[in-house]
Design a protein around this motif. Structure first.
Motif, PDB file in Angstrom:
ATOM      1  N   ALA A  33      45.579  37.052  33.542  1.00 39.85           N
ATOM      2  CA  ALA A  33      45.587  35.900  34.037  1.00 39.85           C
ATOM      3  C   ALA A  33      46.720  34.949  33.865  1.00 39.85           C
ATOM      4  CB  ALA A  33      44.530  35.178  33.137  1.00 39.85           C
TER       5      ALA A  33
ATOM      6  N   LEU B  88      41.154  35.900  28.625  1.00 44.20           N
ATOM      7  CA  LEU B  88      41.032  35.364  30.094  1.00 44.20           C
ATOM      8  C   LEU B  88      41.655  36.267  30.861  1.00 44.20           C
ATOM      9  CD1 LEU B  88      41.363  31.473  29.855  1.00 44.20           C
ATOM     10  CD2 LEU B  88      39.723  32.448  30.884  1.00 44.20           C
TER      11      LEU B  88
ATOM     12  N   VAL C 192      40.827  43.833  38.034  1.00 42.23           N
ATOM     13  CA  VAL C 192      41.140  42.641  37.278  1.00 42.23           C
ATOM     14  C   VAL C 192      42.665  42.785  36.732  1.00 42.23           C
ATOM     15  CG1 VAL C 192      40.500  42.368  34.751  1.00 42.23           C
ATOM     16  CG2 VAL C 192      38.693  43.092  36.212  1.00 42.23           C
TER      17      VAL C 192
ATOM     18  N   ASP D  92      33.529  33.274  33.639  1.00 45.97           N
ATOM     19  CA  ASP D  92      33.285  34.698  33.257  1.00 45.97           C
ATOM     20  C   ASP D  92      33.676  34.500  31.593  1.00 45.97           C
ATOM     21  OD1 ASP D  92      32.291  35.680  35.410  1.00 45.97           O
ATOM     22  OD2 ASP D  92      34.405  36.326  35.919  1.00 45.97           O
ATOM     23  N   TRP D  93      34.774  34.066  31.350  1.00 50.39           N
ATOM     24  CA  TRP D  93      35.344  33.514  29.891  1.00 50.39           C
ATOM     25  C   TRP D  93      34.365  33.118  29.100  1.00 50.39           C
ATOM     26  CZ3 TRP D  93      37.661  28.818  28.054  1.00 50.39           C
ATOM     27  CH2 TRP D  93      38.080  28.975  26.827  1.00 50.39           C
TER      28      TRP D  93
ATOM     29  N   LEU E 282      44.464  31.681  37.983  1.00 50.32           N
ATOM     30  CA  LEU E 282      43.233  31.471  37.424  1.00 50.32           C
ATOM     31  C   LEU E 282      42.396  30.796  38.333  1.00 50.32           C
ATOM     32  CD1 LEU E 282      42.195  32.229  34.435  1.00 50.32           C
ATOM     33  CD2 LEU E 282      42.478  29.934  33.884  1.00 50.32           C
TER      34      LEU E 282
ATOM     35  N   ASP F 293      37.087  33.049  36.952  1.00 43.18           N
ATOM     36  CA  ASP F 293      37.491  33.451  35.926  1.00 43.18           C
ATOM     37  C   ASP F 293      37.086  32.694  34.502  1.00 43.18           C
ATOM     38  OD1 ASP F 293      39.004  35.302  37.664  1.00 43.18           O
ATOM     39  OD2 ASP F 293      40.618  34.137  37.505  1.00 43.18           O
TER      40      ASP F 293
ATOM     41  N   HIS G 147      41.951  37.540  35.183  1.00 42.05           N
ATOM     42  CA  HIS G 147      41.944  37.175  36.791  1.00 42.05           C
ATOM     43  C   HIS G 147      41.188  38.253  37.443  1.00 42.05           C
ATOM     44  CE1 HIS G 147      42.156  35.918  40.786  1.00 42.05           C
ATOM     45  NE2 HIS G 147      43.088  36.793  40.912  1.00 42.05           N
ATOM     46  N   THR G 148      40.220  38.146  38.118  1.00 36.76           N
ATOM     47  CA  THR G 148      39.595  39.203  38.959  1.00 36.76           C
ATOM     48  C   THR G 148      39.692  38.619  40.590  1.00 36.76           C
ATOM     49  OG1 THR G 148      37.696  39.304  37.202  1.00 36.76           O
ATOM     50  CG2 THR G 148      37.268  40.327  39.402  1.00 36.76           C
TER      51      THR G 148
END
Length: 418
Positions: free
Chosen positions: A118, A106, A115, A130-131, A123, A127, A108-109
């Motif tokens: 996390a 995981l 990026v 995407d995971w 989070l 995010d 965080h963007t």
């Protein structure tokens, strides 16, 4: 709709509190200036009564990694698992493995596309989404398309991992001090459990089971296979049965399931230990037929109360690996070589038992009790699609309700005369 509440203080100053309901609970944020409060109220309403994206309670629009005391997600998750109560040692190890292998993926963007690691505070729902997608798709080896750097996860595994993550994030919301204001896992779209083409369970017809059973040359191993398919017991329950668990002289002979084999902590002297069954409802009495009673009498004659009913060649209990590699796998291979169209696992004997009961029109609630499922929903979800015994009654009821069609109603449209 959000509202602004003025809160006078003893020193004569006033704070402005924004209040609104989100997912059935009151949310608040405080401001020292009315203009700032009014602007935030508009932001909340523009986000549909949700916290504005990127806003951290008490801090405003700041990157959460700048907030003191915001731990890395994996560190917080590890501490959460360490403090869990009511789970056995092996389950705790499994949770730690999920954190170490899967939660570490995981990230965080940020809104600017950067990026970063996390944390429990930064989070977001995006995010998590995407995971989940990364878990579904896996990661192929760029140098060899036939290999994987990380294999695809099946839907059930993804759901289990997401459930653990949900609980961890929820704990951060309920902690003191509060580390989050919302649960970013709440609205995740998860893969369906039937999003695959391979059958998760294998059901054997009675003749198909016999084709496998006849290839089990060891009589003791054959007794255990017959017991598994004849009772629907889990492997760990059947191999943990002791002489004292049987009631063979009663009008309704039974086997009492009150213990099961559990995987021990790595490094323990023994790989398994005896513990309680999987769930509370797994403690149950299983009715036995005449043939099963005869087998039990033969296997328990002259034995002590604590002796295991099903024993391997050296007299100890069967281990799954030993039985699978030396008895079950060769028998299935031999049956397939002779034309068996399926490759059943040992656990498929439990599924097969259910299929036979359903084929005999045994109600699902009765099957739930026999299997030891905690909820009837589990039984319905797994085996409900096999219940076809009422198909004719259902179609007959619909026909009766709709009535017989009028003559010619479904035929070619009549040509109007001129």
């Amino acid at each position: 709709m959000a509202s602004i509440v003025e809160r006078p203080k003893k020193d004569g100053t006033v704070t402005y509190q924004i209040k609104w309901r989100q997912d059935g609970q009151w949310q608040t944020e405080n401001f020292g200036e009315p203009d700032a409060a009014a602007q935030f109220k508009k932001l909340v309403e523009a986000h549909g009564g949700q916290w504005p994206h990127g806003w951290v309670r008490g801090h405003g629009f700041v990157e959460p990694d700048a907030i003191p005391g915001d731990p890395l997600l994996t560190d917080y998750a590890t501490r959460y698992v360490d403090r869990l109560t009511g789970i056995d040692v092996r389950t705790r190890e499994d949770y730690h493995r999920e954190v170490r292998i899967h939660f570490s993926l995981l990230v965080h963007t940020r809104t600017d596309g950067v990026v970063m690691p996390a944390t429990i505070g930064n989070l977001t729902q995006e995010d998590v989404t995407d995971w989940v997608r990364a878990e579904q798709e896996g990661e192929p080896d760029p140098d060899d398309k036939k290999k994987w750097l990380r294999r695809k996860a099946d839907p059930k595994s993804i759901r289990n991992r997401h459930g653990l993550l949900y609980c961890i994030v929820q704990a951060a919301m309920e902690s003191t001090p509060q580390l989050r204001t919302t649960n970013c896992c709440k609205k995740t779209s998860l893969p369906r459990l039937d999003d695959h083409t391979a059958e998760e369970m294998t059901f054997l017809e009675k003749t198909e089971y016999q084709r496998v059973a006849v290839e089990i040359k060891d009589p003791d191993a054959r007794d255990l296979a017959d017991w598994l398919v004849g009772t629907g017991m889990r492997w760990g329950e059947a191999t943990a049965l002791q002489v004292r668990d049987l009631r063979l002289d009663a009008d309704n002979p039974t086997a009492n399931v009150q213990r099961a084999w559990k995987k021990a902590k790595k490094g323990s002297p023994s790989a398994f230990y005896l513990g309680p069954p999987k769930t509370k409802r797994a403690r149950r009495l299983i009715a036995l037929n005449t043939a099963q009673v005869a087998v039990c009498r033969r296997l328990t004659a002259g034995r002590r109360p604590e002796d295991f009913i099903f024993r391997a060649a050296m007299g100890g209990h069967w281990t799954h690996a030993n039985y699978y590699n030396r008895k079950w796998k060769p028998a299935v291979a031999a049956a397939v070589e002779k034309g068996l169209p399926k490759r059943p696992r040992i656990h498929d004997l439990r599924h097969t038992h259910v299929a036979w009961l359903i084929g005999a029109n045994i109600p699902l609630p009765a099957i739930q009790l026999r299997l030891g499922h905690e909820s009837i929903q589990t039984t319905v979800d797994r085996y409900g699609h096999l219940v076809r015994s009422l198909d004719r009654d259902i179609t007959a009821a619909i026909t009766e309700a709709m009535g017989a069609p009028a003559p010619g109603a479904w035929g070619p449209r009549a040509v109007a005369s001129v």
